[in-house]
Design a protein around this motif. Structure first.
Motif, PDB file in Angstrom:
ATOM      1  N   ASP A   1      63.887 118.782  39.672  1.00  0.00           N
ATOM      2  CA  ASP A   1      63.082 118.406  40.964  1.00  0.00           C
ATOM      3  C   ASP A   1      63.847 118.193  42.075  1.00  0.00           C
ATOM      4  O   ASP A   1      63.168 118.659  43.419  1.00  0.00           O
ATOM      5  N   ARG A   2      64.983 117.873  42.035  1.00  0.00           N
ATOM      6  CA  ARG A   2      66.059 117.944  43.260  1.00  0.00           C
ATOM      7  C   ARG A   2      66.682 119.217  43.557  1.00  0.00           C
ATOM      8  O   ARG A   2      67.608 119.226  44.544  1.00  0.00           O
ATOM      9  N   GLY A   3      66.318 120.281  42.680  1.00  0.00           N
ATOM     10  CA  GLY A   3      66.998 121.486  43.264  1.00  0.00           C
ATOM     11  C   GLY A   3      68.228 121.930  42.550  1.00  0.00           C
ATOM     12  O   GLY A   3      68.915 122.782  42.647  1.00  0.00           O
ATOM     13  N   THR A   4      68.653 120.947  41.620  1.00  0.00           N
ATOM     14  CA  THR A   4      69.714 121.202  41.003  1.00  0.00           C
ATOM     15  C   THR A   4      69.750 121.895  39.617  1.00  0.00           C
ATOM     16  O   THR A   4      68.763 121.630  38.714  1.00  0.00           O
ATOM     17  N   ARG A   5      70.393 122.779  39.204  1.00  0.00           N
ATOM     18  CA  ARG A   5      70.413 123.800  38.122  1.00  0.00           C
ATOM     19  C   ARG A   5      71.216 123.149  37.002  1.00  0.00           C
ATOM     20  O   ARG A   5      72.364 122.706  37.346  1.00  0.00           O
ATOM     21  N   HIS A   6      70.638 123.258  35.648  1.00  0.00           N
ATOM     22  CA  HIS A   6      71.537 122.618  34.757  1.00  0.00           C
ATOM     23  C   HIS A   6      71.549 123.856  33.586  1.00  0.00           C
ATOM     24  O   HIS A   6      70.516 124.540  33.377  1.00  0.00           O
ATOM     25  N   ILE A   7      72.456 123.957  32.871  1.00  0.00           N
ATOM     26  CA  ILE A   7      72.691 124.754  31.448  1.00  0.00           C
ATOM     27  C   ILE A   7      72.832 123.498  30.560  1.00  0.00           C
ATOM     28  O   ILE A   7      73.781 122.981  30.328  1.00  0.00           O
ATOM     29  N   ALA A   8      71.824 123.489  29.576  1.00  0.00           N
ATOM     30  CA  ALA A   8      71.864 122.538  28.648  1.00  0.00           C
ATOM     31  C   ALA A   8      71.380 122.879  27.460  1.00  0.00           C
ATOM     32  O   ALA A   8      70.580 123.907  27.281  1.00  0.00           O
ATOM     33  N   PRO A   9      71.576 121.907  26.395  1.00  0.00           N
ATOM     34  CA  PRO A   9      70.922 122.456  24.786  1.00  0.00           C
ATOM     35  C   PRO A   9      69.659 121.915  24.762  1.00  0.00           C
ATOM     36  O   PRO A   9      69.200 120.731  25.503  1.00  0.00           O
ATOM     37  N   ALA A  10      68.864 122.769  24.225  1.00  0.00           N
ATOM     38  CA  ALA A  10      67.215 122.379  24.188  1.00  0.00           C
ATOM     39  C   ALA A  10      67.047 122.868  22.414  1.00  0.00           C
ATOM     40  O   ALA A  10      67.706 123.821  21.985  1.00  0.00           O
ATOM     41  N   TYR A  11      66.022 121.875  22.021  1.00  0.00           N
ATOM     42  CA  TYR A  11      65.419 122.390  20.605  1.00  0.00           C
ATOM     43  C   TYR A  11      64.706 123.510  20.643  1.00  0.00           C
ATOM     44  O   TYR A  11      63.634 123.655  21.645  1.00  0.00           O
ATOM     45  N   TRP A  12      64.816 124.756  20.071  1.00  0.00           N
ATOM     46  CA  TRP A  12      64.047 125.949  20.064  1.00  0.00           C
ATOM     47  C   TRP A  12      62.880 125.888  19.524  1.00  0.00           C
ATOM     48  O   TRP A  12      62.591 126.485  18.436  1.00  0.00           O
ATOM     49  N   SER A  13      61.668 125.300  19.868  1.00  0.00           N
ATOM     50  CA  SER A  13      60.247 125.293  19.729  1.00  0.00           C
ATOM     51  C   SER A  13      59.705 124.211  20.736  1.00  0.00           C
ATOM     52  O   SER A  13      60.220 123.020  20.405  1.00  0.00           O
ATOM     53  N   LEU A  14      58.740 124.373  21.611  1.00  0.00           N
ATOM     54  CA  LEU A  14      58.498 123.496  22.524  1.00  0.00           C
ATOM     55  C   LEU A  14      57.709 122.480  22.032  1.00  0.00           C
ATOM     56  O   LEU A  14      56.659 123.035  21.074  1.00  0.00           O
ATOM     57  N   ILE A  15      57.812 121.261  22.221  1.00  0.00           N
ATOM     58  CA  ILE A  15      56.907 120.160  21.785  1.00  0.00           C
ATOM     59  C   ILE A  15      56.000 119.578  23.067  1.00  0.00           C
ATOM     60  O   ILE A  15      56.652 119.297  23.912  1.00  0.00           O
ATOM     61  N   PRO A  16      54.901 119.659  22.943  1.00  0.00           N
ATOM     62  CA  PRO A  16      53.903 119.174  24.407  1.00  0.00           C
ATOM     63  C   PRO A  16      54.228 117.843  24.228  1.00  0.00           C
ATOM     64  O   PRO A  16      54.517 116.963  23.293  1.00  0.00           O
ATOM     65  N   SER A  17      54.033 117.146  25.306  1.00  0.00           N
ATOM     66  CA  SER A  17      54.162 115.801  25.657  1.00  0.00           C
ATOM     67  C   SER A  17      53.352 114.895  24.759  1.00  0.00           C
ATOM     68  O   SER A  17      53.707 113.562  24.498  1.00  0.00           O
ATOM     69  N   TRP A  18      51.931 115.359  24.434  1.00  0.00           N
ATOM     70  CA  TRP A  18      51.154 114.497  23.870  1.00  0.00           C
ATOM     71  C   TRP A  18      51.233 114.792  22.352  1.00  0.00           C
ATOM     72  O   TRP A  18      50.539 114.096  21.682  1.00  0.00           O
ATOM     73  N   ALA A  19      52.235 115.281  21.642  1.00  0.00           N
ATOM     74  CA  ALA A  19      52.370 115.461  20.213  1.00  0.00           C
ATOM     75  C   ALA A  19      52.901 114.331  19.851  1.00  0.00           C
ATOM     76  O   ALA A  19      54.010 113.750  20.443  1.00  0.00           O
ATOM     77  N   ASP A  20      52.540 113.835  18.485  1.00  0.00           N
ATOM     78  CA  ASP A  20      53.050 112.859  17.922  1.00  0.00           C
ATOM     79  C   ASP A  20      54.223 112.968  16.972  1.00  0.00           C
ATOM     80  O   ASP A  20      55.011 112.209  16.791  1.00  0.00           O
ATOM     81  N   SER A  21      54.644 114.301  16.724  1.00  0.00           N
ATOM     82  CA  SER A  21      55.517 114.518  15.777  1.00  0.00           C
ATOM     83  C   SER A  21      56.060 115.930  16.239  1.00  0.00           C
ATOM     84  O   SER A  21      55.485 116.803  16.667  1.00  0.00           O
ATOM     85  N   LYS A  22      57.451 116.390  15.922  1.00  0.00           N
ATOM     86  CA  LYS A  22      58.222 117.556  15.966  1.00  0.00           C
ATOM     87  C   LYS A  22      57.608 118.561  15.183  1.00  0.00           C
ATOM     88  O   LYS A  22      57.393 119.784  15.554  1.00  0.00           O
ATOM     89  N   LYS A  23      56.703 118.084  14.102  1.00  0.00           N
ATOM     90  CA  LYS A  23      56.154 119.234  13.147  1.00  0.00           C
ATOM     91  C   LYS A  23      54.487 119.407  13.647  1.00  0.00           C
ATOM     92  O   LYS A  23      53.796 118.636  13.397  1.00  0.00           O
ATOM     93  N   LEU A  24      54.418 120.753  14.345  1.00  0.00           N
ATOM     94  CA  LEU A  24      53.156 121.109  14.878  1.00  0.00           C
ATOM     95  C   LEU A  24      52.448 121.833  13.779  1.00  0.00           C
ATOM     96  O   LEU A  24      53.224 122.724  12.761  1.00  0.00           O
ATOM     97  N   ALA A  25      50.992 122.244  13.903  1.00  0.00           N
ATOM     98  CA  ALA A  25      50.402 122.779  12.868  1.00  0.00           C
ATOM     99  C   ALA A  25      50.397 124.376  13.139  1.00  0.00           C
ATOM    100  O   ALA A  25      50.001 125.119  12.503  1.00  0.00           O
ATOM    101  N   TYR A  26      51.385 124.815  14.152  1.00  0.00           N
ATOM    102  CA  TYR A  26      51.461 126.133  14.444  1.00  0.00           C
ATOM    103  C   TYR A  26      53.070 126.143  15.281  1.00  0.00           C
ATOM    104  O   TYR A  26      53.567 125.307  15.790  1.00  0.00           O
ATOM    105  N   PRO A  27      53.259 127.510  15.325  1.00  0.00           N
ATOM    106  CA  PRO A  27      54.727 127.539  15.729  1.00  0.00           C
ATOM    107  C   PRO A  27      54.705 127.760  17.196  1.00  0.00           C
ATOM    108  O   PRO A  27      53.679 128.386  17.771  1.00  0.00           O
ATOM    109  N   THR A  28      55.851 127.425  17.909  1.00  0.00           N
ATOM    110  CA  THR A  28      55.775 127.290  19.323  1.00  0.00           C
ATOM    111  C   THR A  28      57.096 127.736  19.807  1.00  0.00           C
ATOM    112  O   THR A  28      57.419 127.367  20.893  1.00  0.00           O
ATOM    113  N   HIS A  29      57.945 128.489  18.843  1.00  0.00           N
ATOM    114  CA  HIS A  29      59.267 129.029  19.530  1.00  0.00           C
ATOM    115  C   HIS A  29      58.813 130.224  20.582  1.00  0.00           C
ATOM    116  O   HIS A  29      59.809 130.561  21.288  1.00  0.00           O
TER     117      HIS A  29
END
Length: 224
Positions: free
Chosen positions: A46-74
């Motif tokens: 939000d400050r305009g700074t760009r980053h190259i960062a490591p990330a988990y390849w499968s998006l987990i929405p903020s409201w999810a209780d677990s990394k294991k979703l019922a459907y794929p999100t990659h």
């Protein structure tokens, strides 16, 4: 879809090209990256700074209780990402670029095809990101997905979906959280289709293990 891709990139040079800061924990080169592995993404805060960062390849929405979703999100469909609860928040203001050197698609005979650009060594795949944690006591996890669209041209002969490619002209608006999302999604999808028409492809052997030998053409090569 995009369920496997390759990255053999000098992240230091990419950071210079994108005017981005390098974060620790970036993955080593790989020619067989699968969902739920750690990948590199480029994103702007939000400050305009760009980053190259490591990330988990499968998006987990903020409201999810677990990394294991019922459907794929990659993967997420660019046509509906703004309207789907899982991806909507990220699609509006948390867009990312996933750098790759190529990706694989499987045809109806389950034969893998490797797609790459002979003139542009790095592909910019359109993506979304989201920070997630299961509770307030846990550390934040950066998660992401790759956007896809209906395949066109020769790619459609292999699979009905393909990743959305971002050209240099769209890097700035795509990473800018303030960009108007719906028009940007439409523009990225249309321009991505034209960029995909430039790609070359060939069949490869079944993906086993890792290493640059995985992208070598097998004896039955298909050029698109």
């Amino acid at each position: 879809m995009c369920g496997r891709f390759t990255v053999a990139i000098d992240f230091s040079q990419l950071a210079l090209d994108l005017d981005a800061e390098l974060e620790p924990g970036l993955p080593a080169p790989s020619w067989n990256i699968a969902p739920t592995q750690t990948i590199a993404i480029a994103a702007q805060d939000d400050r305009g700074t760009r980053h190259i960062a490591p990330a988990y390849w499968s998006l987990i929405p903020s409201w999810a209780d677990s990394k294991k979703l019922a459907y794929p999100t990659h993967n997420a469909r660019i046509e509906t990402a703004l309207d789907k609860r899982t991806f909507s928040e990220a699609a509006h203001s948390h867009r990312a670029i996933i750098p790759a050197t190529g990706y694989y698609e499987w045809d109806q005979h389950k034969t893998p095809h490797y797609f790459h650009d002979t003139e542009r060594p790095i592909l910019f795949l359109a993506g979304l990101y989201n920070w997630w944690r299961p509770n307030e006591q846990s550390p934040w996890l950066l998660t992401c997905t790759i956007l896809t669209r209906q395949a066109t041209g020769g790619a459609a002969e292999v699979h009905n979906r393909m990743p959305v490619l971002i050209g240099n002209d769209l890097v700035d608006p795509w990473l800018d959280p303030a960009s108007e999302a719906r028009s940007l999604m439409n523009e990225a999808s249309a321009k991505g289709a034209r960029l995909s028409d430039r790609l070359s492809s060939h069949t490869v052997a079944k993906l086993r293990g890792d290493g640059p030998q995985l992208i070598e053409p097998d004896e039955f090569t298909l050029n698109i």
